[in-house]
Write an enzyme that holds these catalytic residues in place. Structure first.
Site, PDB file in Angstrom:
ATOM      1  N   ASN A 152      13.560   8.292  -7.053  1.00  0.00           N
ATOM      2  CA  ASN A 152      13.816   7.305  -5.912  1.00  0.00           C
ATOM      3  C   ASN A 152      12.971   5.945  -5.942  1.00  0.00           C
ATOM      4  O   ASN A 152      13.278   5.081  -5.304  1.00  0.00           O
ATOM      5  CB  ASN A 152      13.790   8.215  -4.667  1.00  0.00           C
ATOM      6  CG  ASN A 152      12.428   8.986  -4.596  1.00  0.00           C
ATOM      7  OD1 ASN A 152      11.936   9.713  -5.578  1.00  0.00           O
ATOM      8  ND2 ASN A 152      11.516   8.738  -3.761  1.00  0.00           N
ATOM      9  N   SER A 180       0.862  -1.175   0.082  1.00  0.00           N
ATOM     10  CA  SER A 180       0.121   0.118  -0.104  1.00  0.00           C
ATOM     11  C   SER A 180       0.761   1.210   0.044  1.00  0.00           C
ATOM     12  O   SER A 180       0.238   2.422  -0.286  1.00  0.00           O
ATOM     13  CB  SER A 180      -0.894  -0.054   1.364  1.00  0.00           C
ATOM     14  OG  SER A 180      -0.147   0.219   2.502  1.00  0.00           O
ATOM     15  N   GLY A 181       2.014   1.087   0.156  1.00  0.00           N
ATOM     16  CA  GLY A 181       3.040   2.147   0.193  1.00  0.00           C
ATOM     17  C   GLY A 181       3.423   2.475  -1.189  1.00  0.00           C
ATOM     18  O   GLY A 181       3.004   2.044  -2.130  1.00  0.00           O
ATOM     19  N   TYR A 182       4.432   3.753  -1.188  1.00  0.00           N
ATOM     20  CA  TYR A 182       4.659   4.187  -2.434  1.00  0.00           C
ATOM     21  C   TYR A 182       5.753   3.141  -3.373  1.00  0.00           C
ATOM     22  O   TYR A 182       5.428   3.067  -4.458  1.00  0.00           O
ATOM     23  CB  TYR A 182       5.370   5.421  -2.393  1.00  0.00           C
ATOM     24  CG  TYR A 182       4.371   6.758  -2.007  1.00  0.00           C
ATOM     25  CD1 TYR A 182       3.017   6.570  -2.291  1.00  0.00           C
ATOM     26  CD2 TYR A 182       4.938   7.765  -0.980  1.00  0.00           C
ATOM     27  CE1 TYR A 182       2.196   7.715  -1.840  1.00  0.00           C
ATOM     28  CE2 TYR A 182       4.000   8.762  -0.756  1.00  0.00           C
ATOM     29  CZ  TYR A 182       2.825   8.763  -1.207  1.00  0.00           C
ATOM     30  OH  TYR A 182       1.949   9.873  -0.663  1.00  0.00           O
ATOM     31  N   CYS A 186      17.689   4.740  -1.931  1.00  0.00           N
ATOM     32  CA  CYS A 186      17.666   5.374  -3.095  1.00  0.00           C
ATOM     33  C   CYS A 186      19.115   6.554  -3.257  1.00  0.00           C
ATOM     34  O   CYS A 186      19.558   6.439  -4.153  1.00  0.00           O
ATOM     35  CB  CYS A 186      16.285   6.322  -2.993  1.00  0.00           C
ATOM     36  SG  CYS A 186      15.973   7.239  -1.607  1.00  0.00           S
TER      37      CYS A 186
END
EC number: 1.2.1.38
Lengths: 343, 343, 343, 343
Positions: free
Chosen positions: A310, A10-12, A149
């Protein structure tokens, strides 16, 4: 088709994995976990996927019933190391995007993360998920730790010089990052009215990615990290002292040699033009890491610059690139998007 | 020196009140309340005030012990109407920035706010805090309700035409607003990665400020509200049908007549130039509301445009302007900042 | 009232001079020159001044007929040094905002600007327009050279440490700047679609302001300059090596001592909070320069940070501050605006 | 492989054509013209293409020697109509992205473009390049005129309602657009310091795309156009009056019917969520046009919303989609990129 499951979807980073794997011709996503959103459609938190998939999240507990060949882990650090033993039983190949298995030395981990490592015995099993430097091992590795990143940008910018012995001493890194690096639950610090237009030096020193760059380059690294006005994008400016006698020709040659055949690293060091040095704004959505350099002949220093998205090369895209290497597929598979200009 | 207290001073409107009143030569801020931050310095949440003041927040309960001539209320709606009777006992003059006492008709209030009004008997005591149209009454009024940010822009843009009978029928309003209008606790919707670059139609209809514009102009108003990429700033585009025979000259004349002597309304309707129509970006920090118009001769419509800084003319600045009117001071006192270009 | 003329008043620095001097109670602007816009209203290119002034530009040739006590020069470098002898005959006091009289050594000038200095004999007549370090001389100086924007931030951030002998060796400066620093005629490089969201390393080394910081601090300075997404604002991150035995307490003490009584320098170095280190976004429009530091105890380095609005403290505001010093007025006169939050 | 040439390839639309066609498996770009940049590499002005192609621009005159099956025209209006007869001799299929052949009626063209049409006899040969409404004719059409960016969004948002007779009277359109719509040579109006954060009502009425929406929907259209803070992206808010008896269910049904099988139109009209209505920020780089609606039951109006990337679905992507239709290829070919979130 390879069967893939994503933990923490559910995160980026999870959203980018879903986007990239949806467009990947060799895999099918069989599960995406989120305790908070179990039962809900993945295109809720990831609205760019609307019309492309009907997948719904499952809870973490339901993962045991999933038959997957590969597990991507986009879970928080600490939680990841505590549950890693279990994850390794669920699938033959595990690609971890947390910070927990990037540093080889548990004491350095403890120093940078503020907690002792809970599974130090597993660290040696992991290969660094950076094909540019570890492709040979990745071909046969089933435990892969994708670098951070800013670390990815820093390592790709500095390592050709370090490995060739062209620089000496401490490397000073000024890192800049967009807001998506803080994840979906940024809290008050992430509120638009506060974060917009920011030049927030959130880590004047001791950022965790500093340790990764030091580990990879074997140089002392001093890094500051600033949040800048952008959603995506990382740029690192790394200043180093040239070894005696080293000039611009040597620097260019080292970069060319290191990356001549790399599908996702472009050497950008032109004499003029708006984009003569690496800049993340034209890399949004792309898996490229642009690297470049500017030599100051008069004082014998060099500025080494790296830029990437990133969430792609610095996250989900790097992980998919590792997948391609691991399974012997063309490395660009599913990662063809070149980035946009203007943007 | 007049003694002023601010209720709800940790929010963005509260911060602007502190900034403006700090620079106001006739008042001293004797108290600023915040239950959450009681005992903490006001320059914590309002870092632009560092070096200017050593004031600390007090809890709401401590307000009773404060000796104030004027009370500014920057508290949420609902809470404000429930506590208004108490507030009125604390100071001779109360200037309310919530939405609770702006609408004259409690039924319209209930329709737009979704709850019945809890203090309808107090509504008639309040004067609308818009000096451009209510200056005469404000001179003697001790209960002042400052209009909403988009309402202020809309009323100042439309009312000269409405009052002069130059337009007919429904007014269609397209309102745009920056992120600071959502306040300090915007939640996930306010996260930079989501809100950045947004064109979020958060209220396709029935925005509360619509009712205020309708009340002031006596026209039916249909308004949509969009969150745009900005921290501060409101702009409204209001399309109306011209009454028969009305031309550009009449429109210009009506605007000139309405605002010729106004210190904070500028009529901006030029034939060319980058800033030929009102735009909020050059109004940041200023108490100006720029209004303008563009007549479409071929179809008999007019576009009426208003722009302001939602935290200043659309909030704290408007409230200070009312204070100046009420106490007979020069209306520009403490509000001289003209805005910046470029910005 | 002192009579002031502005040369080169159509640019961004010229516009800020007009804005600040309009609000200054001791001066009146008697002339503003622009060959391109001679005869046009100053509020055309400077729309924030609408309603405040009816002044029109005059051509440069008309300057001779102007009776002015003070001349502010906001003209390009090169042109300024070639015409300086003439300027000095026009008014008793000349405050120059170009780069031509900032560097004491004409050879260093030639090295950084790429042309020989045309009026080296005049250089010694100029005092550096930085009251924080040259207040005593400014009181009696009639030739003042205001430092560059990034130089001002860098000098104010580094000099307390340098003067106290608390740092050693080369200072590495990472400077970031908004787009207004390029002036009104930025050309294709300034186009919004290209400049928006940029992290453009436009000067990896040898930026002209580097030489000013070196001159003021007597340290070798290596600076890179990056254009970031902002219209206004400069931030410098300066990393230096602490002298043996120097700790955080010494650093804080040096900053406090240097700036305890300064009206426009705030020391910002807190342990936590969103704005714990200097950031330009809350300084827009203000004459503050915020400076701060972060000590890395483990490796004996310190990050020195400065932030300001390049058009105010780094330009027009700094010039007005010098004017106040020169004429013995309270130093904050006309410069009271504290900056905005949120912004 | 189909042989494709691009006229006017140094602009932003030309760059997007190069990007999309580079990733298209059925075509090869044999020529890209630019008089200004003849002989230079295409990845100069289009840095996102670095590493992907070694193509160089040719001058317009060299076009005659090129053997191409399809000609994409990304040249300015006026110039395009004057040279169209020649273009039609160069290739069997011509896809025009200028404004010159979009309007069927030369008098309406003259009224909106301010010049008489120079090739009115060719207008009837062109088919509107909007597959959603003209797919049948496009299959066999060799002269295609791709609609304007705001027109595409407006037509896709309004036409399902108009064709079904669900709305009446004038449609009021509020259009917002990013800066890339002005092209690479925007001049002073495009300078970052001026354009950044703008809400510039550059066309309060009579924008040329208004005429296209009116032509396609057969309704009177009144449109204003505002430049907003974005590089890419168009959003239109279209308010219309519902025909008697029409409710939300009818509206939703009309949209579903119109677009159920469309590969690039998504109907976005949810009850809640951050992205419940169409927004361009998640469409950057994608060929989707999201359309949605919000019914105001109490006053019988509906807000119809469309969003897209002006350089993709509103330009180069729409053109490639037409190419796919014309040559019978799967319509998504080369247009699979779904857009990014967050972004």
């Amino acid at each position: 088709m390879l069967r893939v499951a994503i933990v923490g979807a559910s995160g980026y980073i999870g959203g980018e994995l879903l986007r990239l794997l949806h467009g990947h011709p060799r895999v099918t996503v069989v599960a995406a976990t989120s305790d908070r959103l179990a039962g809900r459609r993945v295109d809720g938190p990831h609205p760019n996927l609307r019309g492309l998939t009907d997948l719904c999240f499952i809870g973490h507990d339901a993962l045991e019933g999933v038959d997957a060949d590969v597990l991507f882990l986009a879970a928080p650090h600490r939680e990841t190391m505590e549950r890693m033993a279990g994850f390794l039983e669920l699938a033959g190949t595990v690609i971890d995007l947390s910070g927990d298995f990037r540093l080889r030395d548990p004491e350095i981990y403890a120093s940078y993360y503020g907690v002792p490592h809970r599974a130090p015995q597993l660290i040696p099993e992991f290969t660094t998920g950076l094909p540019e430097w570890h492709r040979d091992r990745l071909v046969t590795s089933d435990r892969i730790a994708v670098p951070g990143c800013m670390a990815t940008a820093g390592i790709l910018a500095v390592r050709p010089m370090a490995d060739a012995g062209l620089i000496e001493g401490t490397v000073h890194v000024d890192a800049r990052t967009g807001s998506s690096g803080s994840g979906v639950s940024g809290g008050p610090a992430a509120a638009h009215a506060e974060r917009s237009g920011a030049l927030r030096v959130f880590a004047p020193s001791r950022h965790r990615h500093e340790a990764e760059i030091a580990q990879a380059t074997r140089h002392t690294v001093r890094m500051s990290a600033t949040g800048v006005e952008a959603v995506r994008g990382v740029q690192v400016l790394c200043r180093a002292t040239l070894a005696p006698g080293v000039g611009e020709r040597d620097v260019r040659s080292a970069f060319r040699k290191a990356y001549a055949d790399e599908p996702f690293v472009r050497v950008i060091a032109q004499r003029q033009g708006l984009y003569r040095l690496p800049e993340p704004k034209i890399l949004t959505g792309s898996n490229f890491c642009d690297v470049g350099f500017a030599v100051s002949a008069d004082d014998g220093t060099v500025l080494l610059i790296g830029a990437l998205d990133n969430l792609v090369k610095g996250g989900a895209g790097g992980a998919v690139q590792c997948l391609n290497v691991r399974f012997g597929w063309p490395e660009r598979t599913g990662l063809e998007f070149p980035g946009l200009h203007p943007n």
